[in-house]
Enzyme design. Structure first.
Site, PDB file in Angstrom:
ATOM      1  N   HIS A 250      65.544  35.643  52.873  1.00 40.29           N
ATOM      2  CA  HIS A 250      66.598  36.324  53.632  1.00 40.29           C
ATOM      3  C   HIS A 250      67.770  36.729  52.741  1.00 40.29           C
ATOM      4  CE1 HIS A 250      64.577  34.296  57.215  1.00 40.29           C
ATOM      5  NE2 HIS A 250      64.345  35.588  57.289  1.00 40.29           N
TER       6      HIS A 250
ATOM      7  N   ASP B  27      62.249  44.173  57.499  1.00 38.27           N
ATOM      8  CA  ASP B  27      61.777  42.785  57.386  1.00 38.27           C
ATOM      9  C   ASP B  27      60.533  42.653  58.255  1.00 38.27           C
ATOM     10  OD1 ASP B  27      61.314  40.111  57.261  1.00 38.27           O
ATOM     11  OD2 ASP B  27      63.134  39.513  58.328  1.00 38.27           O
ATOM     12  N   SER B  28      59.407  43.071  57.696  1.00 34.23           N
ATOM     13  CA  SER B  28      58.193  43.189  58.509  1.00 34.23           C
ATOM     14  C   SER B  28      57.242  42.017  58.283  1.00 34.23           C
ATOM     15  CB  SER B  28      57.456  44.470  58.118  1.00 34.23           C
ATOM     16  OG  SER B  28      56.923  44.319  56.822  1.00 34.23           O
TER      17      SER B  28
HETATM   18  N1  SPM Z   1      62.357  36.995  58.523  1.00 37.58           N
HETATM   19  C1  SPM Z   1      61.162  36.560  57.934  1.00 37.58           C
HETATM   20  C2  SPM Z   1      60.028  37.447  58.261  1.00 37.58           C
HETATM   21  C3  SPM Z   1      59.027  37.431  57.168  1.00 37.58           C
HETATM   22  N2  SPM Z   1      58.581  38.698  56.803  1.00 37.58           N
HETATM   23  C4  SPM Z   1      57.641  38.702  55.723  1.00 37.58           C
HETATM   24  C5  SPM Z   1      56.452  37.908  56.044  1.00 37.58           C
HETATM   25  C6  SPM Z   1      55.376  38.030  55.043  1.00 37.58           C
HETATM   26  C7  SPM Z   1      54.466  36.893  55.210  1.00 37.58           C
HETATM   27  N3  SPM Z   1      53.219  37.224  54.709  1.00 37.58           N
HETATM   28  C8  SPM Z   1      52.564  36.274  53.941  1.00 37.58           C
HETATM   29  C9  SPM Z   1      51.305  36.864  53.400  1.00 37.58           C
HETATM   30  C10 SPM Z   1      50.084  36.334  54.013  1.00 37.58           C
HETATM   31  N4  SPM Z   1      48.996  37.255  53.890  1.00 37.58           N
END
Ligand code: SPM
Length: 287
Positions: A66, A159-160
């Protein structure tokens, strides 16, 4: 004999690799219109938000992600006033944005209201700024919002979740072009762009798309223990400001645990195996 039953949560991070955390308690589970949502309490990382069985954030390591997705772009811009967050329903990015005094308004556009509600209830340390007076929450499709709001924002932060299912469109060239249009003349965009170990086809594709649209494109790194491989990339597209030209002595002291003025500079130093991703057809890191 004194036996104790151990329950474990396992995420298959790739087809051949997993992370497992010992579970103290399952706090919440639901099927939303968009995804399977769970909040669990774990021994190692404390409370954890899990979407479609993928760890999104944990109270122990969330600060890295974050802080890095927020302070790097906000401290690259001279005086960001209006900021859009697409996704990020846990509220961690919003919490970091409101630490910036220049910011007057944060629009938080999250497609799945259930993520916000579960985070408010079970992850208060992360979601604590969602009711801040500068924050407006929209339960809406970020792709549509960006398309409908031209020349509006100083910063857009995406923030995906991973680029599958509901988040797929958030990793598309068309979306990046709409973000460019939604930014003011000196606007900056940043997105989480996954692992340099395990997403070696995705990162160059995104870099090529973004550098085809924005005059300044930079990739930087942070270390998130619960994400595959730990090392994580973020990609920034900027219309004017270059994060490498920021006078780091002017970066304000913020209440952060990972980001600092020094990290603002060092996070852009890429190891050769990451740099080489950006040197594939599509161009080099830079203007
Ligand atoms: N605010 C937090 C949200 C997180 N966004 C990113 C998440 C990515 C997680 N992916 C991990 C990869 C697993 N294939």
């Amino acid at each position: 004999m004194d036996h104790k039953l151990f329950l474990w949560f396992t995420e298959m991070q790739t087809d051949d690799m997993a992370i497992s955390c010992r579970v103290k308690q399952r706090l919440h589970e639901e099927k939303t219109p968009f995804q399977h949502l769970a909040v669990i309490d774990t021994e190692q990382f404390g409370r954890m938000l899990v979407l479609d069985n993928v760890i999104q954030t944990t109270v122990k390591d969330e600060f890295v992600y974050h802080e890095m997705i927020t302070h790097v772009p906000l401290n690259t811009h001279a005086a960001p006033k209006k900021v859009l967050v697409v996704g990020g329903g846990d509220g961690g990015v919003v919490r970091e944005i409101v630490k910036h005094r220049s910011v007057e308004k944060v629009v938080h556009c999250e497609i799945d209201g259930a993520v916000i509600e579960a985070s408010r209830k079970y992850l208060p340390e992360i979601s604590c700024a969602l009711d801040h007076p500068k924050v407006e929450i929209l339960i809406d499709d970020g792709i549509k919002h960006v398309r409908e709001n031209k020349n509006t924002y100083d910063i857009v932060i995406v923030d995906s979740t991973d680029p599958v299912g509901p988040a797929e469109g958030l990793f598309s060239d068309a979306f990046y072009r709409d973000i460019f249009e939604s930014l003011r003349d000196d606007g900056i965009f940043v997105a989480q762009t996954e692992s340099p170990f395990f997403n070696r086809a995705l990162i160059p594709r995104l870099y090529k798309d973004i550098s085809g649209i924005f005059p300044v494109t930079r990739v930087y790194l942070g270390c998130v223990p619960t994400y595959p491989g730990g090392l994580w990339t973020f990609t920034m597209g900027s219309k004017k400001y270059d994060p490498l030209e920021v006078e780091v002595t002017g970066i304000p002291q913020l209440d952060t645990k990972y980001y600092s003025a020094g990290v603002h500079r060092s996070c852009f130093v890429l190891p050769p195996f990451v740099k080489e991703l950006l040197e594939q057809p599509g161009g080099k890191q830079g203007r």
